[in-house]
Scaffold this motif. Structure first.
Motif, PDB file in Angstrom:
ATOM      1  N   LEU A 143     118.726  70.167 -26.273  1.00  0.00           N
ATOM      2  CA  LEU A 143     120.108  70.937 -26.110  1.00  0.00           C
ATOM      3  C   LEU A 143     121.129  70.342 -27.164  1.00  0.00           C
ATOM      4  N   ARG A 144     121.845  71.372 -27.572  1.00  0.00           N
ATOM      5  CA  ARG A 144     123.230  71.134 -28.418  1.00  0.00           C
ATOM      6  C   ARG A 144     124.342  71.638 -27.644  1.00  0.00           C
ATOM      7  N   ILE A 145     125.411  70.974 -27.943  1.00  0.00           N
ATOM      8  CA  ILE A 145     126.714  71.410 -27.345  1.00  0.00           C
ATOM      9  C   ILE A 145     127.208  72.531 -27.973  1.00  0.00           C
ATOM     10  N   GLY A 146     128.171  73.519 -27.356  1.00  0.00           N
ATOM     11  CA  GLY A 146     128.444  74.707 -27.881  1.00  0.00           C
ATOM     12  C   GLY A 146     129.396  74.659 -29.326  1.00  0.00           C
ATOM     13  N   TYR A 203     128.995  75.579 -20.432  1.00  0.00           N
ATOM     14  CA  TYR A 203     130.342  75.558 -20.365  1.00  0.00           C
ATOM     15  C   TYR A 203     130.776  74.685 -21.964  1.00  0.00           C
ATOM     16  N   ASP A 204     132.039  75.080 -22.387  1.00  0.00           N
ATOM     17  CA  ASP A 204     132.483  74.659 -23.702  1.00  0.00           C
ATOM     18  C   ASP A 204     133.152  73.077 -23.802  1.00  0.00           C
ATOM     19  N   ALA A 205     133.840  73.060 -22.277  1.00  0.00           N
ATOM     20  CA  ALA A 205     134.501  71.649 -22.036  1.00  0.00           C
ATOM     21  C   ALA A 205     134.566  71.231 -20.755  1.00  0.00           C
ATOM     22  N   VAL A 206     134.660  70.044 -20.445  1.00  0.00           N
ATOM     23  CA  VAL A 206     134.914  69.756 -19.026  1.00  0.00           C
ATOM     24  C   VAL A 206     136.166  68.748 -18.976  1.00  0.00           C
ATOM     25  N   GLY A 227     125.365  66.002 -28.966  1.00  0.00           N
ATOM     26  CA  GLY A 227     126.321  66.114 -29.997  1.00  0.00           C
ATOM     27  C   GLY A 227     128.060  66.099 -29.706  1.00  0.00           C
ATOM     28  N   GLY A 228     128.060  66.163 -28.519  1.00  0.00           N
ATOM     29  CA  GLY A 228     129.603  66.208 -27.856  1.00  0.00           C
ATOM     30  C   GLY A 228     130.250  64.645 -27.927  1.00  0.00           C
ATOM     31  N   THR A 229     131.643  64.978 -27.715  1.00  0.00           N
ATOM     32  CA  THR A 229     132.576  63.939 -27.597  1.00  0.00           C
ATOM     33  C   THR A 229     133.031  63.721 -26.284  1.00  0.00           C
ATOM     34  N   VAL A 246     137.220  63.590 -20.274  1.00  0.00           N
ATOM     35  CA  VAL A 246     137.558  64.626 -20.958  1.00  0.00           C
ATOM     36  C   VAL A 246     136.408  65.008 -22.061  1.00  0.00           C
ATOM     37  N   ALA A 247     135.655  66.085 -22.102  1.00  0.00           N
ATOM     38  CA  ALA A 247     134.395  66.283 -22.905  1.00  0.00           C
ATOM     39  C   ALA A 247     134.431  67.579 -23.735  1.00  0.00           C
ATOM     40  N   GLY A 248     133.765  67.639 -24.850  1.00  0.00           N
ATOM     41  CA  GLY A 248     133.399  69.176 -25.667  1.00  0.00           C
ATOM     42  C   GLY A 248     133.166  68.642 -27.001  1.00  0.00           C
ATOM     43  N   ASN A 249     132.783  69.701 -27.758  1.00  0.00           N
ATOM     44  CA  ASN A 249     132.479  69.367 -29.105  1.00  0.00           C
ATOM     45  C   ASN A 249     133.829  68.801 -29.717  1.00  0.00           C
TER      46      ASN A 249
END
Length: 264
Positions: A143-146, A203-206, A227-229, A246-249
């Motif tokens: 998997l890779r984050i969006g 999802y793109d962010a949480v 690969g997310g932050t 708080v998470a996303g690319n």
């Protein structure tokens, strides 16, 4: 994907507990609709699943410590390793026959999450991650984050606590600020699934507050390995202890954080 020995142990425990939950899930619709009856039923389903996970992991690694949602802390003799377990993340969904819930397990080594499993037995989605080994679904796809870069294009997910909890008014203010800035907001009812689906690019962010360590630990590693932050609302590195996510690319994490920081 070739699993490590420790990940095999975790997957086996999650799948076994998932089978137990699936059997109980099939009975939910037959419950009497009363607060005491269903709540008691779900509690027993939760405890059964947790006992299965505990027994499987204890048998495989008898010296490791435990931190569990239902059973609390169990000390170990190892001194370095601890299992962090949520046997049924998404209890309200389970109770209402909504198939979004999961068995969630993380392994902490020297205060760092190094392996995790999130298993939804109804959808038969098995998410796994190991430090340095990436995040995978059903052992077949890494998997890779969006890749979306702007909040206006992003679907973000959050948790909304019940009225009267410590974070409810804060979350309403956050929703009011973020809703006009994004393409859509979702609320699934399972933070473990939220973070797994973030890692999968669904999802793109949480973002969410008021979380326990077992809510955060499994998904935290999955986001990082995809690969997310991930951080708290102040931008400090993600921790299982601070109760905030708080998470996303990289780009969406920064943009979402900018929206959240002024809201007190």
């Amino acid at each position: 994907m070739a699993r490590s020995a420790i990940l095999n142990v975790m997957v086996s425990a999650a799948i076994k507990a998932g089978r137990s939950l699936t059997k109980d899930f099939a009975e939910v619709e037959n419950l009497q609709v009363s607060r005491k009856g269903p709540a008691d039923f779900v509690s027993k389903a939760d405890l059964r699943a947790e006992q299965i996970v505990f027994d499987e992991l204890k048998k495989a690694r008898p010296t490791y410590a435990f931190l569990m949602e239902e059973g609390g802390e169990v000390t170990g003799t190892d001194g370095q390793h601890r299992w962090i377990i949520d046997p049924l993340d998404g209890t309200t969904n389970f109770l209402h026959s909504i198939p979004l819930f999961a068995v969630a397990i993380a392994l902490e080594r020297a205060n760092e999450i190094v392996a995790s499993v999130i298993y939804n037995p109804v959808l038969d989605e098995l998410y796994t991650a190991e430090k340095g080994g990436g995040t995978w679904v059903n052992d077949r796809r890494r998997l890779r984050i969006g890749g979306r870069r702007h909040l206006a294009d992003a679907v973000v997910c959050t948790g909304i606590k019940t009225q009267g909890t410590a974070n409810d008014s804060l979350q309403l203010r956050q929703l009011a600020a973020i809703n006009p800035a994004v393409a859509g907001i979702r609320r699934s009812g399972s933070i473990s699934m939220d973070l797994a689906w973030l890692a999968a690019g669904r999802y793109d962010a949480v973002w969410e507050a008021g979380l326990a360590p077992w809510d955060v630990a499994p998904g935290l590693l999955m986001v990082k390995e995809a690969g997310g932050t991930i951080s708290d609302f102040a931008g400090s590195p993600g921790s299982v202890w601070n109760g905030q996510v708080v998470a996303g690319n990289e780009a969406l994490h920064a943009a979402l954080l900018k929206q959240l920081r002024p809201i007190q």
